[in-house]
Design a protein around this motif. Structure first.
Motif, PDB file in Angstrom:
ATOM      1  N   THR A 184       0.610  -1.102   0.160  1.00 18.04           N
ATOM      2  CA  THR A 184       0.609   0.439   0.054  1.00 18.04           C
ATOM      3  C   THR A 184       1.245   1.500   0.217  1.00 18.04           C
ATOM      4  O   THR A 184       2.368   1.151   0.491  1.00 18.04           O
ATOM      5  CB  THR A 184      -1.066   0.096   1.350  1.00 18.04           C
ATOM      6  OG1 THR A 184       0.015   0.715   2.495  1.00 18.04           O
ATOM      7  CG2 THR A 184      -1.824  -1.360   1.428  1.00 18.04           C
ATOM      8  N   ARG A 185       0.047   2.769  -0.169  1.00 19.26           N
ATOM      9  CA  ARG A 185       0.812   3.291  -0.027  1.00 19.26           C
ATOM     10  C   ARG A 185       1.683   3.895   1.451  1.00 19.26           C
ATOM     11  O   ARG A 185       3.089   4.289   1.421  1.00 19.26           O
ATOM     12  CB  ARG A 185       0.215   5.147  -0.287  1.00 19.26           C
ATOM     13  CG  ARG A 185       0.509   6.080  -0.544  1.00 19.26           C
ATOM     14  CD  ARG A 185      -0.329   7.200  -0.255  1.00 19.26           C
ATOM     15  NE  ARG A 185       0.941   8.306  -1.225  1.00 19.26           N
ATOM     16  CZ  ARG A 185      -0.413   9.651  -1.140  1.00 19.26           C
ATOM     17  NH1 ARG A 185      -1.642   9.800  -1.263  1.00 19.26           N
ATOM     18  NH2 ARG A 185       0.261  11.079  -1.048  1.00 19.26           N
ATOM     19  N   VAL A 218       5.121   1.877   1.155  1.00 20.76           N
ATOM     20  CA  VAL A 218       5.718   2.703   0.640  1.00 20.76           C
ATOM     21  C   VAL A 218       6.055   3.799   1.771  1.00 20.76           C
ATOM     22  O   VAL A 218       7.469   3.988   2.163  1.00 20.76           O
ATOM     23  CB  VAL A 218       5.541   3.256  -0.544  1.00 20.76           C
ATOM     24  CG1 VAL A 218       6.258   3.984  -1.231  1.00 20.76           C
ATOM     25  CG2 VAL A 218       4.886   2.264  -1.678  1.00 20.76           C
ATOM     26  N   ILE A 261       9.770   4.815  -5.160  1.00 19.66           N
ATOM     27  CA  ILE A 261       8.459   4.777  -5.702  1.00 19.66           C
ATOM     28  C   ILE A 261       7.666   5.534  -5.063  1.00 19.66           C
ATOM     29  O   ILE A 261       6.110   5.641  -5.557  1.00 19.66           O
ATOM     30  CB  ILE A 261       8.592   3.038  -5.251  1.00 19.66           C
ATOM     31  CG1 ILE A 261       9.127   1.983  -5.737  1.00 19.66           C
ATOM     32  CG2 ILE A 261       6.970   2.839  -4.778  1.00 19.66           C
ATOM     33  CD1 ILE A 261       9.498   1.440  -4.928  1.00 19.66           C
ATOM     34  N   VAL A 309       4.455   7.236  -6.259  1.00 17.43           N
ATOM     35  CA  VAL A 309       2.699   6.915  -6.205  1.00 17.43           C
ATOM     36  C   VAL A 309       2.148   7.976  -5.892  1.00 17.43           C
ATOM     37  O   VAL A 309       1.205   8.227  -6.158  1.00 17.43           O
ATOM     38  CB  VAL A 309       2.545   5.700  -4.811  1.00 17.43           C
ATOM     39  CG1 VAL A 309       1.610   5.864  -4.039  1.00 17.43           C
ATOM     40  CG2 VAL A 309       3.948   4.686  -5.327  1.00 17.43           C
ATOM     41  N   ASP A 310       2.459   9.378  -5.087  1.00 18.62           N
ATOM     42  CA  ASP A 310       2.527  10.686  -4.882  1.00 18.62           C
ATOM     43  C   ASP A 310       1.583  11.509  -6.438  1.00 18.62           C
ATOM     44  O   ASP A 310       1.180  11.926  -6.534  1.00 18.62           O
ATOM     45  CB  ASP A 310       2.950  11.703  -4.274  1.00 18.62           C
ATOM     46  CG  ASP A 310       3.708  11.437  -2.515  1.00 18.62           C
ATOM     47  OD1 ASP A 310       2.856  10.486  -1.969  1.00 18.62           O
ATOM     48  OD2 ASP A 310       4.900  10.654  -2.308  1.00 18.62           O
ATOM     49  N   VAL A 345      -1.069   9.585  -7.522  1.00 19.06           N
ATOM     50  CA  VAL A 345      -2.248  10.349  -7.081  1.00 19.06           C
ATOM     51  C   VAL A 345      -2.683  12.161  -6.740  1.00 19.06           C
ATOM     52  O   VAL A 345      -4.102  11.569  -7.113  1.00 19.06           O
ATOM     53  CB  VAL A 345      -1.999   9.733  -5.821  1.00 19.06           C
ATOM     54  CG1 VAL A 345      -3.211  10.488  -4.401  1.00 19.06           C
ATOM     55  CG2 VAL A 345      -2.247   8.534  -5.148  1.00 19.06           C
TER      56      VAL A 345
END
Length: 240
Positions: free
Chosen positions: A2-3, A6, A20, A24-25, A28
């Motif tokens: 999950t975020r 991370v 990573i 991801v940021d 999103v």
């Protein structure tokens, strides 16, 4: 992962966000911006975007499935169909019928290390259950109360084999004046194989175009864009 995982992993490292976490940021943030932009679009614009996205995903569905399998180490490309019961007119009330297709039956499974074509019905079910989040008690109950009949049906499943957009010819190829393709293996945009209507549509299209007739087949009905159809389907799914 999950975020949150991370972020935890990055904090436990050198203190700086990992590549990573940064990626991801960014995804999103971009997703939230796109969601806000959608609020200002018309229904016609949304339909256009959804159609383009679905076509792009369909074009790459095999590649996406392979990436998912390679990344997770799980999967044998199996589809499971769970229709509203009963499926058959005389089906007992305490019996449920399901079926599934293995698009790559020559591939060894994760739970059963041999090709699906070499598996018994129980082994096929064990492989399928391995990919569902059932606890051991539930999985054991399903195994003990189920009967699985493996069938090799090359003629019917060939329609569902993974393919690229241009693998099938158009009904009337570009430039053709006396040649057309009809049946389940000709390409009809927006339609779905495995129905009598599909074959009829290809024949009607071939005759209309080659003979330059004014009467063409009606457009494919896109009920998934009609809120009334979606509401009716939801009601039907929950009907008892």
């Amino acid at each position: 992962m999950t975020r949150h995982d991370v972020g935890t992993e990055a904090a436990a490292g050198a203190g700086a966000p990992s590549d990573i976490a940064v990626a991801v940021d960014r995804l999103v943030t971009a997703g939230l911006k796109s969601l806000a932009d959608y609020e200002s679009l018309t229904q016609e614009q949304v339909d256009h975007i959804v159609k383009k996205a679905s076509v792009a995903a369909l074009d790459q569905h095999t590649a996406l499935a392979r990436l998912a399998v390679e990344e997770t180490g799980r999967g044998v490309f199996v589809t499971v169909v769970a229709h509203r019961q009963p499926v058959y007119r005389d089906q007992p009330e305490d019996v449920s019928v399901r079926w599934g297709y293995g698009l790559f039956p020559g591939r060894a499974g994760n739970q059963t290390p041999k090709p699906m074509t070499m598996c018994s019905g129980r082994e096929v079910l064990e492989e399928v259950l391995h990919h569902f989040p059932f606890d051991e008690r539930t999985a054991a109950r399903i195994l003990e109360t189920s009967t699985v009949v493996p069938c090799v049906m090359p003629y019917i499943t060939s329609q569902f084999l993974a393919r690229r957009r241009d693998d099938r010819p158009r009904v009337v190829p570009e430039g053709s004046v006396n040649l057309a393709f009809i049946g389940q293996f000709a390409e009809v945009p927006d339609d779905v194989v495995f129905t009598v209507e599909y074959s009829v549509r290809t024949a009607w299209t071939a005759v209309a175009r080659l003979l330059k007739l004014d009467r063409h087949p009606p457009e494919v009905y896109k009920g998934h864009h009609d809120p009334r159809v979606l509401a009716s389907a939801l009601e039907t799914m929950h009907r008892r």
